[in-house]
Design an enzyme around this catalytic site. Sequence first.
Site, mmCIF file in Angstrom:
data_model
loop_
_atom_site.group_PDB
_atom_site.id
_atom_site.type_symbol
_atom_site.label_atom_id
_atom_site.label_comp_id
_atom_site.label_asym_id
_atom_site.label_seq_id
_atom_site.Cartn_x
_atom_site.Cartn_y
_atom_site.Cartn_z
ATOM 1 C CG PHE A 129 -1.935 1.117 1.114
ATOM 2 C CD1 PHE A 129 -3.042 0.982 0.300
ATOM 3 C CD2 PHE A 129 -1.744 2.311 1.772
ATOM 4 C CE1 PHE A 129 -3.949 2.023 0.159
ATOM 5 C CE2 PHE A 129 -2.648 3.352 1.636
ATOM 6 C CZ PHE A 129 -3.752 3.205 0.826
ATOM 7 N NE ARG A 135 -9.652 -2.626 -2.958
ATOM 8 C CZ ARG A 135 -9.205 -1.932 -1.916
ATOM 9 N NH1 ARG A 135 -8.163 -2.360 -1.234
ATOM 10 N NH2 ARG A 135 -9.796 -0.820 -1.534
#
Length: 423
Positions: A137, A382
């Site tokens: 991330f 997602r």
Amino acid sequence: MSTLDLPAAADAAEIARTIADLDRRDPLKAVRDAFEIPAGLIYLDGNSLGALARPVADRVRTVLTHEWGRDLVGAWVSAGWIDLPRRVGSKLAPLVGAAPDEVVVADSTSVNLFKCILAAADINRPRSVIVTERGEFPTDVYVAEGVEQATDGRLRHRLCEPTALAASIDGDTAAVILSHVHYRSALVRDMEALTAKAHAVGALTIWDLSHSAGAIRVNLDSAGADFAVGCGYKYLNGGPGAPAFLYAASRHHASMRSPLTGWLGHAAPFAFEDGYRPVAGIGRFICGTPGVLGMSALEASLDLLHGLDIAEIERKGRQLGQLFIALVERRCAGFGLTLASPRDPAQRGCHVAFRHADGYPIMRALIERGVIGDFREPDALRFGFAPLYLRYRDVQDAVEILRDVLANETWRSARYAERESVT
Ligand SMILES: Cc1ncc(COP(=O)(O)O)c(C=O)c1O
């Protein structure tokens, strides 16, 4: 039941029966009633922003009207606001396998990462390298870069390829930052094994639990982890911008130092001394005044989670994901979707990603049809399966809408092509 049995030859009626049965036998089914899920919406983005639970809304209203509205500044003591960072931390601790005095709630995940990196590197002097993995991330990587700049290079950031992680942790490594569940693929890392590997060469570990906390079992203490951080607004349902958490193993408490030496981490904040003296323990990672509304929302949400079995939550989340994968591969075959998450539920968190060259417009078209997922560059759709408020039939309905969007190519409409500021 940890795996979902959906025979390849099952027909539509058999699938419908299986799904109805899963919903009927779901030990968490009653929890959904506590949440405000707008009618007609299939919310598959609880891994980004968890849904609003009614007790959370009630609690925030009480803080506004009774505590702030009535008690004003006195509420710092009368309502216990001053204790919120530690109290909420202690309520969160069991969800991540920590002792109550090892977790504090404060600031954002990014800020807590900064604190942990400098604290770990300080404990591990004179080592100077902070390892992160490419594809992590972004904030985990960016904050490590920022630490290098802020220390004028005394601490150096090493970005390694995921395949070269073990080789990149060496005798210079002060700390390694790793996500427990990867934000894109949902791959679960073996916390115990990776921590042992890092420790074997003298490096400390900083785990990002943003996609694990409240979704799957986490055992920081038994894995021997050193530090950890994570978001309060995903599976913990603390609300937009909810405060984050920070874990430090108790064996580090005596020696650890926070780089953000604010007054509320002081041993005696109301002594108003001229010099900084850290309070004993985890409280030194509190920096300034806590955001009471956000903390209170997160506390109410954790109260709702209290008493639920995290193993049950994990099992349901993985089964929802497994059902989604099975149905997408049956109903949406031939439309260019490729699974980008581990197929083995034991290696997956509670979301599932599929790759598609036109992932962005497809997700926009899905959202317009009431199926809320998200898109991660360059090509990942997602879908999050928050076990507290999703039903198995939501998964089936979402897949049918996805099929429709793909089969009719509604996503080709020009209005879906332009990137919004938040994807
Ligand atoms: C793995 C991970 N870490 C950190 C963050 C963000 O942290 P912050 O609360 O500082 O915005 C996210 C947000 O999605 C995340 O997925």
